[in-house]
Design a protein around this motif. Structure first.
Motif, short mmCIF file in Angstrom:
data_model
loop_
_atom_site.label_atom_id
_atom_site.label_comp_id
_atom_site.label_asym_id
_atom_site.label_seq_id
_atom_site.Cartn_x
_atom_site.Cartn_y
_atom_site.Cartn_z
N ARG A 179 -63.68 5.29 -3.50
CA ARG A 179 -64.74 6.28 -3.28
C ARG A 179 -64.18 7.69 -3.31
N SER A 196 -62.25 -0.01 -6.26
CA SER A 196 -62.67 -0.65 -5.00
C SER A 196 -64.19 -0.88 -5.09
N THR A 207 -64.53 -9.99 -3.12
CA THR A 207 -65.68 -10.36 -3.94
C THR A 207 -65.55 -9.81 -5.36
N SER A 257 -59.31 3.41 0.83
CA SER A 257 -58.91 3.41 2.24
C SER A 257 -58.03 2.22 2.60
#
Ligand code: FAD
Length: 322
Positions: free
Chosen positions: A210, A235, A253, A268
């Protein structure tokens, strides 16, 4: 000593590297037994040379125009024909989209035991032990398959590839009667990401989170990837924000990757992301927050703004690599 069948995994008309890793694994399992490779496709018999050169004693080719794309029923029949011909104790598949679909179907057909996503194989006497990660890579289990037939899928980038051996053998054609009673017809195959390096087989991955802030924010990462010959991953945070396609997602996933080098930019380090990449051999994290959890798994950490660090790194590497 036992006979092993390796089902080759193709990407278009090329062999995926995981097939060569599976051939290495087959050699470990066979302990002097016969290793047979199965090639399914159309006009792919020239690939047999590579299979022989990396440890196959015999190559079976099932050639049919309809095998150009993965068709579960046809492929299942082809593998079934090969299993009946070779009568192996173990069948190895790649832990790829195709292998993950095909292996359980074959296991069910023969009521065989299966171990998936194997990252290590050890064999001694009649015992073969398969290591696979569990709990999103936080622990590993050692598995043995009892019974007459063992079905195994191999995670890419974990087993070595045997030395290239000069081999001049001829592949054998395997005739399979497919019949006309197919319940599935493949109308079209739509590839989400064209070209580039396959994420699951990439030796180097530059990944964005992000922190890249927009779709355009991925451009410096792509530039770095071009210089390194790397694949670009992401991510789920970046995918959810619409910065990139879900085909690039790495994690619990998403895709599970084991590259030699993983460069995480603006990620992160949530547990679900680590599940997909923490087994990378070397992890470099670039994050402006010194407390970001990604630094706990990183071998090298750079605290800074990725929009300054990544272009600087690209420039240095371009100069260094020529
Ligand atoms: P954030 O957590 O928002 O982190 C962004 C980071 O960028 C921050 O650390 C920040 O300091 C840094 N940053 C911001 N700007 C800059 C800058 N200019 N320079 C440098 N650093 C900067 N996540 C996955 O990734 N894969 C999965 O497969 C996955 N599966 C999931 C399954 C379930 C059931 C659930 C509940 C969650 C799953 N998630 C998955 C989501 C996961 O929990 C996290 O929400 C997600 O990984 C966060 O993505 P991120 O690190 O990009 O974003």
């Amino acid at each position: 000593m036992q006979d092993v069948l390796v089902v080759a995994d193709l990407r278009g008309a090329t062999l995926r590297n995981v097939t060569l890793e599976a051939l290495y694994g087959a050699g470990v399992i066979a302990q002097g037994g016969r290793v047979t490779a199965l090639l399914c496709g159309h006009n792919v018999s020239s690939l047999a040379e590579t299979l022989f050169a990396h440890g196959a004693h015999e190559v079976l080719v099932v050639d049919d125009e309809r095998l150009q794309v993965y068709q579960p029923e046809l492929y299942r029949k082809a593998v079934q024909a090969a299993v009946d011909e070779v009568n192996p104790r173990t069948v190895l598949f790649a832990h790829s989209a195709v292998g993950r679909d095909l292996a359980p179907a074959i296991a069910a057909l023969y009521r065989a035991g299966q171990v998936s996503d194997v990252i290590g194989i050890a064999a001694k006497d009649d015992q073969v032990i398969y290591t696979r990660p569990v709990y999103a890579g936080k622990a590993f289990t050692k598995n043995e398959i009892t019974g007459d037939l063992a079905i195994v899928t191999i995670r890419p980038n974990n087993l070595p590839v045997s030395e290239f051996m000069q081999a001049s053998k001829t592949a054998k054609k395997l005739d399979v009667s497919f019949g006309g009673d197919l319940r599935t017809t493949i109308k079209d195959v739509m590839k989400k990401v064209s070209g580039g390096v396959d994420l699951t087989e990439a030796k180097i991955i530059v990944s964005g989170g992000r922190g890249v802030k927009s779709a355009e924010g991925f451009e410096p990462l792509r530039e770095l990837a071009r210089v390194l010959g790397a694949a670009v991953g992401a991510s789920r945070g970046a995918c959810d924000a619409g910065y990139c396609d879900y085909a690039m997602q790495i994690g619990q996933t998403g895709k599970v990757v084991t590259p030699d080098l993983y460069i995480a930019c603006g990620i992160s380090g949530a547990i679900q992301h680590l599940a997909g990449m923490s087994n990378a051999k070397v992890i470099v994290a670039i994050n402006k927050d010194p407390e970001a959890p990604i630094f706990k798994v990183a071998d090298y950490g750079i605290v800074g703004d990725l929009f300054e660090v990544v272009p600087a790194l690209t420039q240095e590497l371009r100069a260094f690599l020529g």
